[in-house]
Design a protein around this motif. Structure first.
Motif, PDB file in Angstrom:
ATOM      1  N   ALA A  16      11.167   5.685  -2.831  1.00 38.93           N
ATOM      2  CA  ALA A  16      11.486   5.665  -1.402  1.00 38.93           C
ATOM      3  C   ALA A  16      11.551   4.235  -0.890  1.00 38.93           C
ATOM      4  O   ALA A  16      10.656   3.775  -0.170  1.00 38.93           O
ATOM      5  CB  ALA A  16      10.448   6.466  -0.625  1.00 38.93           C
ATOM      6  N   PRO A  17      12.583   3.491  -1.275  1.00 44.40           N
ATOM      7  CA  PRO A  17      12.698   2.102  -0.809  1.00 44.40           C
ATOM      8  C   PRO A  17      12.865   2.043   0.707  1.00 44.40           C
ATOM      9  O   PRO A  17      13.580   2.858   1.293  1.00 44.40           O
ATOM     10  CB  PRO A  17      13.934   1.578  -1.535  1.00 44.40           C
ATOM     11  CG  PRO A  17      14.716   2.798  -1.890  1.00 44.40           C
ATOM     12  CD  PRO A  17      13.727   3.885  -2.124  1.00 44.40           C
ATOM     13  N   ASP A  18      12.193   1.077   1.311  1.00 44.27           N
ATOM     14  CA  ASP A  18      12.276   0.883   2.757  1.00 44.27           C
ATOM     15  C   ASP A  18      12.960  -0.453   3.020  1.00 44.27           C
ATOM     16  O   ASP A  18      12.375  -1.517   2.802  1.00 44.27           O
ATOM     17  CB  ASP A  18      10.870   0.898   3.371  1.00 44.27           C
ATOM     18  CG  ASP A  18      10.906   0.859   4.892  1.00 44.27           C
ATOM     19  OD1 ASP A  18      11.997   0.691   5.460  1.00 44.27           O
ATOM     20  OD2 ASP A  18       9.824   0.980   5.509  1.00 44.27           O
ATOM     21  N   TRP A  19      14.204  -0.398   3.499  1.00 47.99           N
ATOM     22  CA  TRP A  19      14.973  -1.609   3.766  1.00 47.99           C
ATOM     23  C   TRP A  19      14.964  -1.999   5.240  1.00 47.99           C
ATOM     24  O   TRP A  19      15.697  -2.895   5.648  1.00 47.99           O
ATOM     25  CB  TRP A  19      16.409  -1.430   3.269  1.00 47.99           C
ATOM     26  CG  TRP A  19      16.488  -1.516   1.768  1.00 47.99           C
ATOM     27  CD1 TRP A  19      16.484  -0.483   0.889  1.00 47.99           C
ATOM     28  CD2 TRP A  19      16.549  -2.707   0.993  1.00 47.99           C
ATOM     29  NE1 TRP A  19      16.540  -0.944  -0.399  1.00 47.99           N
ATOM     30  CE2 TRP A  19      16.586  -2.325  -0.365  1.00 47.99           C
ATOM     31  CE3 TRP A  19      16.578  -4.064   1.301  1.00 47.99           C
ATOM     32  CZ2 TRP A  19      16.648  -3.240  -1.398  1.00 47.99           C
ATOM     33  CZ3 TRP A  19      16.645  -4.985   0.271  1.00 47.99           C
ATOM     34  CH2 TRP A  19      16.680  -4.565  -1.061  1.00 47.99           C
ATOM     35  N   ASP A  20      14.126  -1.325   6.019  1.00 45.50           N
ATOM     36  CA  ASP A  20      13.997  -1.677   7.430  1.00 45.50           C
ATOM     37  C   ASP A  20      13.395  -3.077   7.530  1.00 45.50           C
ATOM     38  O   ASP A  20      12.284  -3.306   7.032  1.00 45.50           O
ATOM     39  CB  ASP A  20      13.095  -0.665   8.129  1.00 45.50           C
ATOM     40  CG  ASP A  20      12.899  -0.978   9.609  1.00 45.50           C
ATOM     41  OD1 ASP A  20      13.413  -2.007  10.095  1.00 45.50           O
ATOM     42  OD2 ASP A  20      12.181  -0.198  10.272  1.00 45.50           O
ATOM     43  N   PRO A  51       0.815  -1.223   0.000  1.00 48.31           N
ATOM     44  CA  PRO A  51       0.000   0.000   0.000  1.00 48.31           C
ATOM     45  C   PRO A  51       0.851   1.276   0.000  1.00 48.31           C
ATOM     46  O   PRO A  51       0.528   2.244  -0.689  1.00 48.31           O
ATOM     47  CB  PRO A  51      -0.829  -0.131   1.281  1.00 48.31           C
ATOM     48  CG  PRO A  51      -0.983  -1.605   1.454  1.00 48.31           C
ATOM     49  CD  PRO A  51       0.351  -2.178   1.027  1.00 48.31           C
ATOM     50  N   ARG A  52       1.961   1.253   0.741  1.00 46.85           N
ATOM     51  CA  ARG A  52       2.840   2.428   0.766  1.00 46.85           C
ATOM     52  C   ARG A  52       3.445   2.693  -0.607  1.00 46.85           C
ATOM     53  O   ARG A  52       3.487   3.831  -1.087  1.00 46.85           O
ATOM     54  CB  ARG A  52       3.955   2.211   1.791  1.00 46.85           C
ATOM     55  CG  ARG A  52       5.030   3.275   1.712  1.00 46.85           C
ATOM     56  CD  ARG A  52       6.213   2.970   2.586  1.00 46.85           C
ATOM     57  NE  ARG A  52       7.291   3.913   2.321  1.00 46.85           N
ATOM     58  CZ  ARG A  52       8.434   3.924   2.971  1.00 46.85           C
ATOM     59  NH1 ARG A  52       8.671   3.037   3.915  1.00 46.85           N
ATOM     60  NH2 ARG A  52       9.377   4.812   2.663  1.00 46.85           N
ATOM     61  N   TYR A  53       3.907   1.638  -1.267  1.00 45.98           N
ATOM     62  CA  TYR A  53       4.539   1.834  -2.569  1.00 45.98           C
ATOM     63  C   TYR A  53       3.536   2.243  -3.649  1.00 45.98           C
ATOM     64  O   TYR A  53       3.882   2.976  -4.588  1.00 45.98           O
ATOM     65  CB  TYR A  53       5.300   0.574  -2.974  1.00 45.98           C
ATOM     66  CG  TYR A  53       6.476   0.296  -2.070  1.00 45.98           C
ATOM     67  CD1 TYR A  53       7.476   1.249  -1.892  1.00 45.98           C
ATOM     68  CD2 TYR A  53       6.587  -0.905  -1.381  1.00 45.98           C
ATOM     69  CE1 TYR A  53       8.557   1.015  -1.048  1.00 45.98           C
ATOM     70  CE2 TYR A  53       7.659  -1.156  -0.535  1.00 45.98           C
ATOM     71  CZ  TYR A  53       8.642  -0.182  -0.365  1.00 45.98           C
ATOM     72  OH  TYR A  53       9.694  -0.411   0.475  1.00 45.98           O
TER      73      TYR A  53
END
Length: 312
Positions: free
Chosen positions: A124-128, A112-114
């Motif tokens: 805005a890649p999220d690697w967390d 949903p964020r992407y």
């Protein structure tokens, strides 16, 4: 005699007569037309208002046109009447289960964020590692282990999820479930689940079952999905909750009001009561009606019988 066939089933009367010897079908195009024939009917398909029930001198079977009709379908006089009611449950189990799994997978991977980022061309890649739920290490609570819930649990188990079911009637674990628990253990089970899927029907016992008090028992990282019935979840309480993700296909008020805060929450995935969409729905419903018609005329037990007081 089967008065009151729904519009989608305009040809069902002829098909029933052709398939079942000795059957006479009457299609009532209006309430007035139905009132003229209901007195001689042994069975009916559709919605039966109180004014028609009063005239139904011979009625012994009513086939509801849906898996879960609106609560007003089961008004007090119908509940007290000896007529047997059957419904259309398990006619779109595969569609709802697939929709549910799509919602879980989307939230587990942060899609949903992407999707929102795509609308604004934001890279805005999220690697967390905490932004992803590893399904092979997750536990799920499926509340309602009927046909839909059982299939949802089976599909989740294929991804390595440890699935526990909660149900008021079912005690034997369906395929893929690690355990079944009674409803009175729900509060102690909610804090243990990474995924909570609600598939229960709307009954007096389930109305508002997920409210502010129960939402406080969820893990703050839990994913919550409701594909059962909207009134089982208090939407305003849900809007004030903080969870890892929320996916809803059914709502306490439908359509969901445009000003409702759930629309704008970035952690909420909304579909407009379409989980049951898919091919073959009409043919599956006709198959239930045909099977029950044959059973009714033969004096055999009907499938999909409903506890009218509980609405399922």
């Amino acid at each position: 005699m089967l008065p009151g066939l729904a519009e989608e089933s305009a040809d069902w009367g002829g098909r029933l007569e052709a398939a079942v010897a000795g059957l006479r079908v009457v299609r009532a195009e209006s309430l007035g037309a139905a009132a003229e024939v209901i007195g001689a009917a042994d069975a009916a398909y559709g919605v039966l208002p109180a004014e028609l029930l009063e005239r139904a001198e011979r009625l012994r079977w009513l086939q509801a046109p849906q898996a879960g009709p609106a609560p007003e379908f089961y008004y007090p006089a119908l509940v007290e009447h000896p007529v047997v009611v059957t419904n259309m449950r398990d006619t779109y189990t595969d569609h709802v289960a697939a929709h549910t799994l799509a919602m879980v997978l989307a939230m587990a991977r942060g899609l949903p964020r992407y999707v929102r980022d795509q609308q604004t061309a934001t890279w805005a890649p999220d690697w967390d590692p905490g932004s992803v739920l590893a399904l092979g290490e997750a536990s799920a609570l499926v509340v309602g282990a009927g046909a839909v819930g059982a299939e949802v649990g089976r599909l989740l188990s294929e991804f390595g999820v440890a699935v526990t079911g909660v149900d008021a009637r079912i005690t034997q674990a369906p395929k893929g479930f690690v355990a079944m628990r009674p409803v009175d253990e729900l509060d102690e089970l909610l804090p243990t689940a990474d995924i909570v899927v609600l598939t229960v029907p709307h009954t007096p016992a389930t109305e508002g079952m997920i409210d502010a008090a129960r939402l406080k028992l969820f893990k703050p990282t839990a994913l919550f999905v409701n594909v059962g019935r909207g009134p089982t979840v208090r939407l305003d309480d849900l809007a004030e909750s903080r969870l890892g993700g929320i996916a809803l296909d059914v709502f306490e008020t439908e359509p969901l009001p445009s000003a409702h805060p759930l629309w704008s929450r970035p952690d909420v995935l909304i579909t407009p009561h379409v989980a049951g969409a898919g091919p073959h729905a009409a043919e599956r419903r006709f198959a239930v009606l045909l099977e029950n018609t044959r059973r009714f005329l033969a004096g055999d037990p009907l499938i999909n019988q409903v506890d009218k007081a509980q609405r399922f």
